[in-house]
Scaffold this active site. Structure first.
Site, mmCIF file in Angstrom:
data_model
loop_
_atom_site.group_PDB
_atom_site.id
_atom_site.type_symbol
_atom_site.label_atom_id
_atom_site.label_comp_id
_atom_site.label_asym_id
_atom_site.label_seq_id
_atom_site.Cartn_x
_atom_site.Cartn_y
_atom_site.Cartn_z
ATOM 1 N N ASP A 143 -0.738 -7.422 1.296
ATOM 2 C CA ASP A 143 -0.066 -6.123 1.412
ATOM 3 C C ASP A 143 1.444 -6.323 1.547
ATOM 4 O O ASP A 143 2.008 -6.200 2.634
ATOM 5 C CB ASP A 143 -0.640 -5.374 2.625
ATOM 6 C CG ASP A 143 -0.255 -3.910 2.639
ATOM 7 O OD1 ASP A 143 0.322 -3.436 1.645
ATOM 8 O OD2 ASP A 143 -0.526 -3.242 3.652
ATOM 9 N N HIS A 167 0.815 -1.221 0.000
ATOM 10 C CA HIS A 167 0.000 0.000 0.000
ATOM 11 C C HIS A 167 0.850 1.273 0.000
ATOM 12 O O HIS A 167 0.327 2.353 -0.262
ATOM 13 C CB HIS A 167 -1.019 -0.016 1.147
ATOM 14 C CG HIS A 167 -0.484 0.341 2.481
ATOM 15 N ND1 HIS A 167 -0.151 -0.593 3.442
ATOM 16 C CD2 HIS A 167 -0.224 1.539 3.043
ATOM 17 C CE1 HIS A 167 0.293 0.026 4.515
ATOM 18 N NE2 HIS A 167 0.253 1.313 4.309
ATOM 19 N N SER A 216 4.150 1.989 8.313
ATOM 20 C CA SER A 216 3.787 1.006 7.294
ATOM 21 C C SER A 216 4.984 0.470 6.544
ATOM 22 O O SER A 216 5.898 1.216 6.214
ATOM 23 C CB SER A 216 2.873 1.648 6.252
ATOM 24 O OG SER A 216 1.589 1.701 6.743
HETATM 25 N N1 ARG Z 1 -1.313 2.191 7.168
HETATM 26 C C1 ARG Z 1 -0.460 2.848 8.105
HETATM 27 C C2 ARG Z 1 0.693 3.545 7.368
HETATM 28 O O1 ARG Z 1 0.506 3.888 6.241
HETATM 29 C C3 ARG Z 1 -0.023 1.922 9.172
HETATM 30 C C4 ARG Z 1 -1.103 1.740 10.133
HETATM 31 C C5 ARG Z 1 -0.815 0.789 11.218
HETATM 32 N N2 ARG Z 1 -1.841 0.983 12.160
HETATM 33 C C6 ARG Z 1 -1.928 0.388 13.326
HETATM 34 N N3 ARG Z 1 -2.862 0.737 14.135
HETATM 35 N N4 ARG Z 1 -1.072 -0.523 13.674
HETATM 36 O O2 ARG Z 1 1.699 3.895 7.892
#
Ligand code: ARG
Length: 702
Positions: free
Chosen positions: A553, A505, A649
């Site tokens: 992902d 992502h 992420s």
């Molecule tokens: N999708 C998020 C990013 O782009 C990471 C989110 C992780 N969230 C969590 N509550 N562990 O960095």
């Protein structure tokens, strides 16, 4: 064209128009392909646009409201408005195809159905651009079959093979692009009687090759009326148009099924595909309407069964993708509406039926592991603390109980004697230090697995991202910060000298998928103070990545420059878990990254943060979040507080092996509801699921 543009607002930029091809169209007319050339001073760039050039042309065509056809009149000539497609061309394509370049252009006309016309090219030096213009009889289509391509693999930056659904290199008419070498057989079908195939290489150092052929095929009508037999079970198959070729971006198919009895419905078994309720967003991989309900399709790595409880079932499928898509195969048959699965069986989330006895046996019979969820935890095998719930792991050579009780009194596999090494296939190798001596002793090579990974110089102390603390220099030597356009954007992990693993992502979108805008910062604790920075050469996003639910992902990144051994105190690869690796709920692991320290603050952390989190039972996580696929795992604290957050992420969830103390990349930071909220742990990509996928691109690891 001269008249249209010399009288327009762009007259001072307009230079000339050049016809490049003329062909028949499907309606008894001519299709003209031409270049319209403008010379625009750089500073005036903003006023000039692709859409404006198209609008000027379309505005010059007179249409009448009385006869509602797409045909209008341009200076006395009848012009079909629908045939006007205009898009910006590359200067290199212009100079090559209008004869000023020294390139290869082939005009290939085919007139006999199904005859194979070979296309082979091999280039050993120089810079090359080759154009294959394929022209078929009007009313027919072209199928291009590719048997081998030898090109550089770097996201089409240096080399590419592009297939256009037109005779000119028009961006909006791209059917498919191939950016990496392949030896597997692929085929593509045009939507009209023209196709252009271009093979480009900016610098030929190794031999670049292309082998294939094309043929003319008739247009096919897609869909039919199907009277299903009364027997339950799968009896036939339906496919995407022009199966087994990739199907074109535009198509409509309608199948009308009828079963002989009211109590029989229709079951559809999708191969490597699933459909789920359509959301407000459109569908990217096929749009389905089944008895008035709408669904979107997604590619996955296993089969699924969809049942419609009605004796008359109308299935409509519309292609809805930007490019050609992988062929679809769907088996169909009737089923008993009141009892979809045989007596004594369990219905998987995938729709498959498995015997009740296959539930909770630690074997993934449903393909999505749904038969292994909500299992009674049987704890009687261990006296002391229990690490796993799967009793079938008895005598598998792995201590599932802390006291190793599950591996005692085993007759199937004799424990190995002292000073011998136990291979993954349970054989003992009678040699001291068989492990990591550079010689493969075990038949399965397991003695040489994970030899140069997962260790740090730093002694990890049990201290206490969200709810984390500052990491020490060299504590997480596989941690990478990925910068997009110079700004920290995602995390990643070092898995070899030139490969990183991250989340898919992070690379979604036109610009985000371009490796040239990314840099990888290795051996870093404080943002901006990396020991080593490398541009990214190639990004491989998992082809089944689903941007709706974050399934699959995962992405691989290849560095332009490998890091050096002299940096090994601060840069080290992390070990990859084999596909047989199981995570145990309750196990403690660490998540690291420079992401937000609180859900609410928009700032990322300057110092690398670490937090200890706990692997959460998959069933429990499933009950809070709903869909947690077999490619995901949850970690955090059910009480909240410690978690990864935005900006983390792609970064690692590192777990330390009890046996040899090596660190394994168990998860990749993927998603979560907020950050650190109670009952909503972080969701991670389950890396052990991707061992084969990683191995395909990075054979040197494992
Ligand atoms: N999708 C998020 C990013 O782009 C990471 C989110 C992780 N969230 C969590 N509550 N562990 O960095």
């Amino acid at each position: 064209m001269n008249r249209v543009y010399t009288k327009s607002a762009f007259s001072k930029f307009y230079k000339q128009s050049i016809v490049s091809d003329v062909s028949n169209n499907n309606n008894g007319g001519l299709l003209i392909h031409f270049w319209i050339v403008f010379v625009v001073p750089q500073a005036k760039g903003q006023v000039f646009c692709e859409d404006c050039v198209a609008a000027i042309l379309k505005d010059s065509i007179q249409t009448s409201i009385t006869n509602r056809t797409s045909v209008g009149s341009l200076q006395g000539l009848a012009v079909d408005m629908d045939s006007i497609v205009l898009s910006v061309g590359l200067r290199s394509d212009y100079s090559s195809t209008t004869g000023t370049g020294t390139n290869c252009i082939y005009d290939l006309h085919a007139d006999r159905l199904h005859q194979h016309f070979p296309l082979d090219i091999s280039i050993t030096s120089g810079r090359m651009i080759c154009y294959f213009k394929l022209i078929a009889l009007v009313g027919h289509l072209i199928r291009l079959s590719i048997s081998a391509i030898q090109i550089e693999a770097d996201n089409c930056i240096t080399d590419s093979l592009t297939i256009y659904d037109a005779l000119m290199p028009i961006k909006s008419r791209i059917l498919y692009r191939i950016c990496e070498p392949t030896n597997s057989f692929l085929s593509f079908v045009s939507t009209n009687n023209l196709m252009l195939v271009t093979l480009k290489s900016t610098q030929v150092q190794k031999v670049k090759e292309f082998h294939g052929y094309f043929e003319i095929i008739p247009q096919e009508k897609c869909g039919k009326v199907i009277l299903a037999l009364g027997n339950t079970g799968f009896e036939g198959r339906i496919t995407s148009p022009y199966y087994p070729s990739y199907y074109p971006p535009k198509c409509i198919c309608a199948w009308n099924f009828q079963t002989p009895q009211k109590n029989l419905g229709i079951a559809l078994k999708f191969h490597n595909y699933t459909i789920s309720e359509k959301s407000i967003k459109g569908c990217e991989h096929g749009w389905w309407k089944i008895n008035e309900h709408m669904y979107c399709g997604y590619y996955i790595d296993h089969q699924t069964i969809f049942r419609v409880g009605s004796a008359a079932v109308n299935v409509e499928f519309q292609c809805s993708s930007k490019l050609s898509e992988q062929p679809l195969l769907v088996e169909y048959g009737s089923y008993n509406i009141s009892q979809p699965c045989p007596l004594g069986s369990f219905v998987c989330h995938t729709g498959l039926c498995v015997q009740q006895t296959q539930r909770c046996d630690a074997i993934n019979d449903c393909f999505d592991e749904s038969d292994e969820l909500f299992c009674d935890v049987s704890r009687h095998e261990c006296n002391t603390s229990f690490l796993t719930q799967h009793h079938s792991l008895l005598c598998d050579g792995i201590n599932d109980c802390e006291d190793g009780q599950d591996e005692q009194d085993c007759t199937e596999s004799v424990p190995c004697a002292n000073n011998t090494f136990k291979c993954n296939n349970n054989m003992c190798f009678r040699k001291q230090n068989a492990k990591c001596d550079g010689i493969i002793d075990c038949l399965d090579g397991s003695d040489e697995n994970n030899c140069r990974c997962g260790s740090t110089k730093y002694g990890h102390t049990h201290h206490r991202i969200v709810g984390g603390s500052d990491a020490q220099e060299g504590e997480w030597p596989w941690q990478v910060s990925l910068h997009f356009g110079g700004v920290a954007y995602c995390g990643a992990s070092v898995i070899s000298k030139e490969w990183l693993l991250s989340a898919a992502h992070c690379f979604q979108g036109n610009r985000l998928s371009d490796p040239r805008i990314w840099t990888a910062h290795l051996g870093m604790r404080i943002q901006g103070k990396a020991k080593f920075i490398s541009p990214v050469r190639r990004i491989i996003v998992h082809k089944y990545y689903n941007n709706r639910n974050y399934d699959y992902d995962i992405a691989l990144l290849q560095l332009s420059t490998p890091w050096l051994d002299t940096m090994k105190w601060l840069i080290q690869p992390i070990c990859l878990p084999p596909s047989t690796h199981r995570v145990h709920s309750g196990e403690k692991c660490w998540v690291t990254g420079w992401g937000q320290k609180h859900e609410a603050d928009d700032e990322i952390s300057a110092i690398l943060q670490k937090a200890e989190v706990e692997i959460i039972d998959q069933t429990l996580c499933h009950s809070t979040y709903g869909l947690i696929t077999a490619r995901m795992l949850c970690a955090g604290m059910m009480s909240g507080k410690r978690d990864s957050c935005k900006g983390d992420s792609g970064g690692p969830l590192s777990c330390r092996s009890k046996g040899d103390g090596k660190w394994f990349l168990t998860g990749i930071v993927s998603w979560g509801y907020g950050c650190g909220r109670p009952n909503f742990p972080g969701v991670y990509t389950r890396v052990s699921n991707f061992a084969t996928w990683i191995h395909k691109y990075v054979p040197s690891v494992f």
